[in-house]
Write a protein that holds these residues in place. Structure first.
Motif, PDB file in Angstrom:
ATOM      1  N   GLU A  30       0.823  -1.259  -0.001  1.00 25.99           N
ATOM      2  CA  GLU A  30       0.070   0.104   0.019  1.00 25.99           C
ATOM      3  C   GLU A  30       0.896   1.336  -0.058  1.00 25.99           C
ATOM      4  O   GLU A  30       0.690   2.245  -0.684  1.00 25.99           O
ATOM      5  CB  GLU A  30      -0.975  -0.199   1.253  1.00 25.99           C
ATOM      6  N   MET A  31       1.989   1.164   0.810  1.00 24.66           N
ATOM      7  CA  MET A  31       2.848   2.413   0.904  1.00 24.66           C
ATOM      8  C   MET A  31       3.653   2.561  -0.218  1.00 24.66           C
ATOM      9  O   MET A  31       3.553   3.576  -0.870  1.00 24.66           O
ATOM     10  CB  MET A  31       3.641   2.152   2.020  1.00 24.66           C
ATOM     11  N   ILE A  32       4.132   1.517  -1.088  1.00 28.18           N
ATOM     12  CA  ILE A  32       4.730   1.446  -2.334  1.00 28.18           C
ATOM     13  C   ILE A  32       3.910   2.135  -3.331  1.00 28.18           C
ATOM     14  O   ILE A  32       4.306   2.919  -4.167  1.00 28.18           O
ATOM     15  CB  ILE A  32       5.244   0.102  -2.732  1.00 28.18           C
ATOM     16  N   GLU A  33       2.500   1.582  -3.410  1.00 23.87           N
ATOM     17  CA  GLU A  33       1.779   1.908  -4.534  1.00 23.87           C
ATOM     18  C   GLU A  33       1.392   3.741  -4.291  1.00 23.87           C
ATOM     19  O   GLU A  33       1.300   4.296  -5.277  1.00 23.87           O
ATOM     20  CB  GLU A  33       0.380   1.343  -4.529  1.00 23.87           C
ATOM     21  N   ALA A  34       1.316   3.994  -3.168  1.00 20.12           N
ATOM     22  CA  ALA A  34       1.057   5.341  -2.829  1.00 20.12           C
ATOM     23  C   ALA A  34       2.210   6.430  -3.172  1.00 20.12           C
ATOM     24  O   ALA A  34       2.113   7.568  -4.094  1.00 20.12           O
ATOM     25  CB  ALA A  34       0.661   5.528  -1.199  1.00 20.12           C
ATOM     26  N   TYR A  35       3.407   5.739  -3.052  1.00 21.15           N
ATOM     27  CA  TYR A  35       4.722   6.520  -3.494  1.00 21.15           C
ATOM     28  C   TYR A  35       4.605   6.627  -4.957  1.00 21.15           C
ATOM     29  O   TYR A  35       4.848   7.540  -5.513  1.00 21.15           O
ATOM     30  CB  TYR A  35       5.763   5.457  -3.226  1.00 21.15           C
ATOM     31  N   LEU A  36       4.310   5.412  -5.676  1.00 24.15           N
ATOM     32  CA  LEU A  36       4.205   5.412  -7.139  1.00 24.15           C
ATOM     33  C   LEU A  36       3.233   6.359  -7.647  1.00 24.15           C
ATOM     34  O   LEU A  36       3.551   6.896  -8.765  1.00 24.15           O
ATOM     35  CB  LEU A  36       4.110   4.042  -7.593  1.00 24.15           C
ATOM     36  N   ALA A  37       2.341   6.550  -7.000  1.00 22.16           N
ATOM     37  CA  ALA A  37       1.170   7.390  -7.415  1.00 22.16           C
ATOM     38  C   ALA A  37       1.409   8.935  -7.059  1.00 22.16           C
ATOM     39  O   ALA A  37       0.620   9.857  -7.554  1.00 22.16           O
ATOM     40  CB  ALA A  37       0.072   7.204  -6.719  1.00 22.16           C
ATOM     41  N   GLY A  38       2.803   9.190  -6.460  1.00 25.12           N
ATOM     42  CA  GLY A  38       3.088  10.597  -6.415  1.00 25.12           C
ATOM     43  C   GLY A  38       3.113  11.091  -4.713  1.00 25.12           C
ATOM     44  O   GLY A  38       3.423  12.319  -4.539  1.00 25.12           O
ATOM     45  N   ILE A  39       2.375  10.306  -4.072  1.00 27.36           N
ATOM     46  CA  ILE A  39       2.297  10.649  -2.626  1.00 27.36           C
ATOM     47  C   ILE A  39       3.468  10.554  -1.943  1.00 27.36           C
ATOM     48  O   ILE A  39       4.366   9.860  -2.302  1.00 27.36           O
ATOM     49  CB  ILE A  39       1.271   9.808  -1.916  1.00 27.36           C
ATOM     50  N   LYS A  49      -1.178  14.888  -1.204  1.00 23.98           N
ATOM     51  CA  LYS A  49      -2.199  13.792  -0.787  1.00 23.98           C
ATOM     52  C   LYS A  49      -1.542  13.181   0.376  1.00 23.98           C
ATOM     53  O   LYS A  49      -0.365  12.846   0.345  1.00 23.98           O
ATOM     54  CB  LYS A  49      -2.629  13.019  -2.116  1.00 23.98           C
ATOM     55  N   PRO A  50      -2.224  12.651   1.039  1.00 24.25           N
ATOM     56  CA  PRO A  50      -2.117  11.824   2.315  1.00 24.25           C
ATOM     57  C   PRO A  50      -1.807  10.434   1.854  1.00 24.25           C
ATOM     58  O   PRO A  50      -2.509   9.830   0.941  1.00 24.25           O
ATOM     59  CB  PRO A  50      -3.111  11.985   3.388  1.00 24.25           C
ATOM     60  N   PHE A  51      -1.073   9.643   2.594  1.00 26.70           N
ATOM     61  CA  PHE A  51      -1.000   8.283   2.603  1.00 26.70           C
ATOM     62  C   PHE A  51      -2.279   7.346   3.014  1.00 26.70           C
ATOM     63  O   PHE A  51      -2.907   8.048   3.894  1.00 26.70           O
ATOM     64  CB  PHE A  51       0.128   7.625   3.282  1.00 26.70           C
ATOM     65  N   PRO A  52      -2.576   6.310   2.191  1.00 20.54           N
ATOM     66  CA  PRO A  52      -3.876   5.579   2.794  1.00 20.54           C
ATOM     67  C   PRO A  52      -3.574   5.192   3.989  1.00 20.54           C
ATOM     68  O   PRO A  52      -2.428   4.452   4.410  1.00 20.54           O
ATOM     69  CB  PRO A  52      -4.160   4.709   1.546  1.00 20.54           C
ATOM     70  N   ASP A  53      -4.677   4.608   4.710  1.00 27.57           N
ATOM     71  CA  ASP A  53      -4.883   3.941   5.740  1.00 27.57           C
ATOM     72  C   ASP A  53      -4.303   2.496   5.590  1.00 27.57           C
ATOM     73  O   ASP A  53      -4.574   2.102   4.441  1.00 27.57           O
ATOM     74  CB  ASP A  53      -6.252   3.684   6.413  1.00 27.57           C
ATOM     75  N   PHE A 111       9.380  11.349   6.198  1.00 28.15           N
ATOM     76  CA  PHE A 111      10.611  12.119   6.051  1.00 28.15           C
ATOM     77  C   PHE A 111      11.178  11.428   4.723  1.00 28.15           C
ATOM     78  O   PHE A 111      11.721  11.901   3.917  1.00 28.15           O
ATOM     79  CB  PHE A 111      11.505  11.622   6.868  1.00 28.15           C
ATOM     80  N   THR A 112      10.934   9.957   4.479  1.00 27.22           N
ATOM     81  CA  THR A 112      11.645   9.348   3.630  1.00 27.22           C
ATOM     82  C   THR A 112      11.031   9.404   2.170  1.00 27.22           C
ATOM     83  O   THR A 112       9.790   9.424   1.902  1.00 27.22           O
ATOM     84  CB  THR A 112      11.789   7.763   3.787  1.00 27.22           C
ATOM     85  N   LYS A 113      11.974   9.851   1.342  1.00 19.32           N
ATOM     86  CA  LYS A 113      11.557  10.131  -0.102  1.00 19.32           C
ATOM     87  C   LYS A 113      11.864   8.595  -0.760  1.00 19.32           C
ATOM     88  O   LYS A 113      12.669   7.896  -0.489  1.00 19.32           O
ATOM     89  CB  LYS A 113      12.179  11.044  -0.980  1.00 19.32           C
ATOM     90  N   TYR A 114      10.936   8.500  -1.709  1.00 22.79           N
ATOM     91  CA  TYR A 114      11.159   7.155  -2.452  1.00 22.79           C
ATOM     92  C   TYR A 114      12.341   7.390  -3.494  1.00 22.79           C
ATOM     93  O   TYR A 114      12.300   8.217  -4.375  1.00 22.79           O
ATOM     94  CB  TYR A 114       9.859   6.809  -3.219  1.00 22.79           C
ATOM     95  N   ALA A 115      13.271   6.377  -3.337  1.00 24.06           N
ATOM     96  CA  ALA A 115      14.331   6.384  -4.234  1.00 24.06           C
ATOM     97  C   ALA A 115      14.224   6.199  -5.672  1.00 24.06           C
ATOM     98  O   ALA A 115      13.853   5.130  -5.713  1.00 24.06           O
ATOM     99  CB  ALA A 115      15.629   5.726  -3.495  1.00 24.06           C
TER     100      ALA A 115
END
Length: 192
Positions: free
Chosen positions: A77-86, A91-95, A186-190
């Motif tokens: 879920e977190m990876i998909e959110a990063y890939l969507a630009g979050i 936008k906030p990360f999803p629950d 803090f962490t940006k997707y590398a």
């Protein structure tokens, strides 16, 4: 008394049976002594078990200081959110989004002395997005578990640890407020 032609085999079987029994007792004791890390939790209800399988999550990024080498991992879920630009798109990360940050003590690579690699594990930190459960901490819950190399066990981190942890599910909120506009992450997707 055994009167067959091979009395030595009888004694060997008794000794072998006793040795096998001893091995089972030792292995059983080791199994009982091993910690179930998934039974741990911090006050406020955040449990290690909520991050089951984190060891296989995808890498988000790495970091390094003079005190720690870290790998930051995230669930699907977190990876998909990063890939969507979050969160860069505001936008906030999803629950259900989860991250794990594994810290190791820096060590010199034995083959390349100018290269720093992970040494002994120091701790693992977790964060989970649950806007209902953690409404008063930006929608995130945090937990830090220090690792003891000698006993191969984890314990919840406390105020006396480095860095100090409030030892509850909101322990990371104060620190993370400086990235409130990035949904407290803090962490940006590398890029890869």
């Amino acid at each position: 008394m055994f009167k067959g032609p091979f009395p030595l085999f009888r004694n060997t079987r008794v000794i072998s049976g006793a040795a096998f029994g001893l091995v089972l007792v030792v292995l059983g004791g080791v199994a009982l002594a091993q910690q179930d890390k998934y039974a741990l939790n911090v006050p406020g209800g955040l449990a290690f078990s909520e991050f089951r399988g984190y060891e296989r999550w995808q890498l988000v990024s790495t970091s390094q200081t003079d005190k720690a080498v870290a790998a930051i991992l995230a669930n699907r879920e977190m990876i998909e959110a990063y890939l969507a630009g979050i969160p860069d798109n505001g936008k906030p990360f999803p629950d259900g989004a989860r991250m794990a940050k594994i810290h190791w003590i820096p060590a010199e690579n034995e083959f390349f002395p100018d290269t720093i690699v992970p040494g002994s594990q120091h701790d693992v930190d977790f964060m989970v997005k649950d806007s209902k459960r953690f409404a008063d901490s930006g929608g995130w819950g945090w937990a830090a578990f220090k690792y003891d190399v000698a006993t191969d066990t984890f314990t919840p981190a406390t105020q006396s640890d480095e860095p100090p942890q409030a030892n509850d599910a909101k322990c990371g909120f104060e620190c993370h407020t400086i990235v409130e506009k990035r949904d407290y992450v803090f962490t940006k997707y590398a890029k890869r």
